[in-house]
Design an enzyme around this catalytic site. Structure first.
Site, short mmCIF file in Angstrom:
data_model
loop_
_atom_site.label_atom_id
_atom_site.label_comp_id
_atom_site.label_asym_id
_atom_site.label_seq_id
_atom_site.Cartn_x
_atom_site.Cartn_y
_atom_site.Cartn_z
CB THR A 55 97.28 43.08 -84.10
OG1 THR A 55 98.31 42.78 -84.93
CG2 THR A 55 96.60 44.34 -84.73
CB SER A 109 92.31 46.52 -65.30
OG SER A 109 91.35 45.71 -65.86
CB CYS A 155 90.68 35.51 -58.51
SG CYS A 155 90.65 37.43 -58.63
C1 LIG Z 1 90.97 43.27 -61.64
C2 LIG Z 1 92.53 43.53 -60.86
C3 LIG Z 1 93.50 42.92 -61.43
C4 LIG Z 1 93.21 42.32 -62.87
O1 LIG Z 1 92.69 42.99 -63.88
P1 LIG Z 1 92.33 42.19 -64.99
O2 LIG Z 1 92.36 43.30 -66.06
O3 LIG Z 1 91.18 41.54 -64.95
O4 LIG Z 1 93.57 41.07 -65.49
C5 LIG Z 1 94.96 43.17 -60.82
N1 LIG Z 1 94.82 43.82 -59.73
C6 LIG Z 1 93.77 44.45 -59.16
C7 LIG Z 1 94.03 45.29 -57.75
C8 LIG Z 1 92.51 44.19 -59.55
O5 LIG Z 1 91.48 44.93 -59.06
#
Ligand SMILES: *Cc1c(COP(=O)(O)O)cnc(C)c1O
Length: 404
Positions: free
Chosen positions: A244, A203, A330
């Site tokens: 895209t 990410s 979350c």
């Molecule tokens: C933040 C996170 C995600 C989710 O990533 P996003 O790009 O926000 O969808 C998944 N796994 C871990 C371990 C994370 O820290």
């Protein structure tokens, strides 16, 4: 104390965009706004070359071929496509998936969905420090197993898993190996061949890039991993992810990886030192503090502590000018104790009284000092206020000698 408020100490939830990354993104909103799929003019070519440059920057950081990088909307999507895409593509070979009890919801809930479709999922336990035992992985593999998924570095407790050992076992048994490395990218060394990983999720916003962009490493030789894509459409990303591309976001993600390659070693040392300072100051000044996660095998900027005899929620709320969190971002809106801490065997009361400190690129010693000061005052006040708990000074314990 002379420090700018509020203080951000939640770098596991997200990170600010590095100014260098911001600069790299800007041209792709304006003069270079083209669609990378436009093959007939320079606007398209310019956008395409930005995407390909980012692919190289990322592949350099993780040691893979550029074409093995698939751009997605983030690690949630990457995890979903890794699990569902592999499950659907290999369904004729088997229906068994192995993961751990402490995965991010993006993995756990994707597994839950697959269970409803008839897949069997084994959720491996972890030890007191949050480590998965590679031997348990080996034991759990059957001739129906198609995929093993183990988080690289944990978003709550920071524990870094023995991925290379798990990868070696998977390779030997001919099972695909996926890792959610959203927290690990750019923080610790992560070369896909060292880990023998076949799929790895990333990410951008956890590594000083923009939100809404990420990638999935997907091995293309020995073995060539098959995926059923989540989206049908224009066939971008070699058919693995239609839609895209987020060109400016991808350019920023690429730059963020380039910056990380440059600063990772030095920043890792600085943050480890700062984290150890934060930890020792808290342990020195406050009694009844418990360390969650592994004492050494953890992300440089991560510290997760439980405070005995305080209401976790009240403690967090009383720390108004320091942005920290309990558990994962979350789930922090609910009063539930962290499922991760419970899986570690932390007792309910302490699992409800945990704070995750996340240090990052712009964290300073002054911020740490301020935080320790505030925390000490708040914990003392909350303990004094609550009648049921004696204000006695207990002994501080770390995870190894915590009674289970
Ligand atoms: C933040 C996170 C995600 C989710 O990533 P996003 O790009 O926000 O969808 C998944 N796994 C871990 C371990 C994370 O820290």
């Amino acid at each position: 104390m002379d420090v700018k408020l509020p203080i951000y100490m939640d770098y596991h939830a997200t990170t600010p965009v590095d100014p260098e990354v911001m600069e790299a993104m800007l041209p792709y909103f304006r003069e270079h706004f083209g669609n990378p799929s436009s093959r007939t003019h320079v606007f398209g070519w310019t956008a395409e070359s930005a995407v390909e440059k980012a692919r190289e920057q990322i592949s350099h950081l993780i040691g893979c071929k550029p074409m093995e990088v698939v751009f997605t909307s983030g690690a949630t999507e990457s995890n979903n496509v890794a699990l569902k895409g592999v499950a659907w593509a290999y369904r004729d070979r088997g229906n068994h998936i192995i993961t751990t009890a402490i995965e991010h919801h993006a993995v756990l809930d994707a597994c839950g969905r697959l269970e409803k479709e008839g897949f069997d999922v084994t959720y491996l336990p972890v030890d007191r420090s949050g480590l998965v035992d590679p031997f348990h992985v080996e034991e759990a593999i059957t001739d129906r197993t198609i995929l093993v998924s183990v988080i690289a570095a944990h978003n709550e407790i920071g524990t870094v898993q023995p991925l290379a050992e798990v990868g070696r076992i998977c390779k030997a048994r001919g099972v695909l190996f996926h890792s959610d490395a959203a927290q690990a990218l750019g923080k610790i060394s992560l070369k896909v061949d060292d880990l023998q990983a076949d799929l790895v999720s990333f990410s951008a916003h956890k590594v000083y890039g923009p939100k809404g962009v990420g990638s999935l490493y997907c091995r293309m030789t020995r073995p060539a991993v098959k995926l059923v894509p989540l989206f049908d459409g224009g066939g971008q990303e070699r058919g693995r992810r239609s839609g895209t591309q987020n060109v400016s976001g991808i350019a920023g993600f690429g730059k963020a990886c380039e910056v990380a390659s440059r600063v990772m070693a030095e920043e890792g040392n600085r943050l480890t030192e700062l984290r150890e300072y934060l930890k020792s100051e808290i342990f020195r000044r406050i009694a009844g503090v418990y360390l969650n996660g592994h004492p050494e095998r953890r992300l440089p900027g991560n510290l997760n502590l439980s405070f005995a005899r305080v209401e976790g929620e009240a403690l967090l709320l009383s720390m108004k000018d320091v942005a920290v969190s309990s558990g994962s971002a979350c789930t922090s809106t609910t009063m539930e104790p962290s499922y991760v801490l419970l899986a570690l065997g932390v007792r309910d009361e302490l699992a409800r009284a945990s704070i995750r400190f996340g240090l990052g690129r712009w964290s300073t010693k002054e911020e740490v000092d301020y935080t320790v000061q505030k925390l000490t005052e708040r914990v003392e006040r909350l303990r004094a206020m609550s009648s049921g708990w004696p204000a006695t000074k207990g002994r501080n314990v770390s995870v190894q000698d915590t009674p289970s």
